[in-house]
Design a protein around this motif. Sequence first.
Motif, short mmCIF file in Angstrom:
data_model
loop_
_atom_site.label_atom_id
_atom_site.label_comp_id
_atom_site.label_asym_id
_atom_site.label_seq_id
_atom_site.Cartn_x
_atom_site.Cartn_y
_atom_site.Cartn_z
N ALA A 183 -4.28 -1.91 2.96
CA ALA A 183 -3.32 -0.86 2.60
C ALA A 183 -3.32 -0.70 1.08
CB ALA A 183 -1.92 -1.22 3.09
N GLU A 184 -3.04 0.49 0.65
CA GLU A 184 -3.06 0.78 -0.77
C GLU A 184 -1.76 0.37 -1.42
OE1 GLU A 184 -3.81 4.77 -3.20
OE2 GLU A 184 -4.91 4.61 -1.29
N GLU A 185 -1.86 -0.23 -2.63
CA GLU A 185 -0.63 -0.56 -3.35
C GLU A 185 -0.01 0.74 -3.87
OE1 GLU A 185 -0.90 -3.42 -6.54
OE2 GLU A 185 1.05 -2.75 -7.30
N TYR A 186 1.28 0.84 -3.69
CA TYR A 186 1.97 2.06 -4.12
C TYR A 186 2.70 1.82 -5.42
CZ TYR A 186 5.38 5.88 -3.85
OH TYR A 186 6.17 6.96 -4.12
N LYS A 187 3.49 0.75 -5.49
CA LYS A 187 4.26 0.47 -6.69
C LYS A 187 4.74 -0.98 -6.70
CE LYS A 187 7.34 3.05 -9.56
NZ LYS A 187 8.53 3.84 -9.70
N ASP A 188 4.69 -1.62 -7.87
CA ASP A 188 5.22 -2.98 -8.08
C ASP A 188 4.72 -4.01 -7.07
OD1 ASP A 188 6.72 -1.77 -10.06
OD2 ASP A 188 8.55 -1.64 -8.86
N GLY A 189 3.52 -3.82 -6.54
CA GLY A 189 2.98 -4.80 -5.60
C GLY A 189 3.42 -4.58 -4.16
N TYR A 190 3.88 -3.38 -3.85
CA TYR A 190 4.25 -3.05 -2.47
C TYR A 190 3.46 -1.83 -2.02
CZ TYR A 190 8.53 -5.66 -3.63
OH TYR A 190 9.42 -6.61 -4.03
N CYS A 191 3.17 -1.74 -0.72
CA CYS A 191 2.62 -0.49 -0.19
C CYS A 191 3.77 0.51 -0.11
CB CYS A 191 1.99 -0.72 1.19
SG CYS A 191 3.19 -0.91 2.53
N LYS A 192 3.45 1.74 0.22
CA LYS A 192 4.48 2.79 0.20
C LYS A 192 5.60 2.48 1.21
CE LYS A 192 4.70 7.78 -0.25
NZ LYS A 192 5.72 8.27 0.66
N GLU A 193 5.20 2.12 2.39
CA GLU A 193 6.20 1.86 3.44
C GLU A 193 7.16 0.73 3.03
OE1 GLU A 193 4.39 0.81 7.20
OE2 GLU A 193 6.36 0.28 8.04
#
Length: 105
Positions: free
Chosen positions: A31-41
């Motif tokens: 899964a792609e990292e979205y922000k601050d080390g979390y994925c979007k979901e």
Amino acid sequence: MKRAKRIKKDEKVLRKFIKVYCENNHLKKGAEEYKDGYCKECYELLNYALERLYRCPLDPKPQCKHCKVHCYKPKMRQKIKEIMRYSGIYFIKHGRLDWVFHYFF
Ligand code: SF4
Ligand SMILES: [Zn+2]
């Protein structure tokens, strides 16, 4: 525990628990990292949970798992429960019982 202190601790636990779940179940699986080390979901779930926490109408705030109000939407509650279960086991294995005792779903 004072409300402000309790909220701070809950916040820290939410961030850690969601992060470890996301790393092992999403990011490491592509899964792609979205922000601050979390994925979007997971990032969205974290923000949803933090918002609930800050706006909790109960004082003193119980642990969410003992709460009669259950302010979470069913889908979000289901997700956070799964995360707490997974990361609770992870942190037991990694010696962070102090966080696990605090785990609240
Ligand atoms: S589930 Fe209950 S204790 Fe948890 S944030 Fe919502 S109202 Fe507060
Ligand atoms: Zn994730």
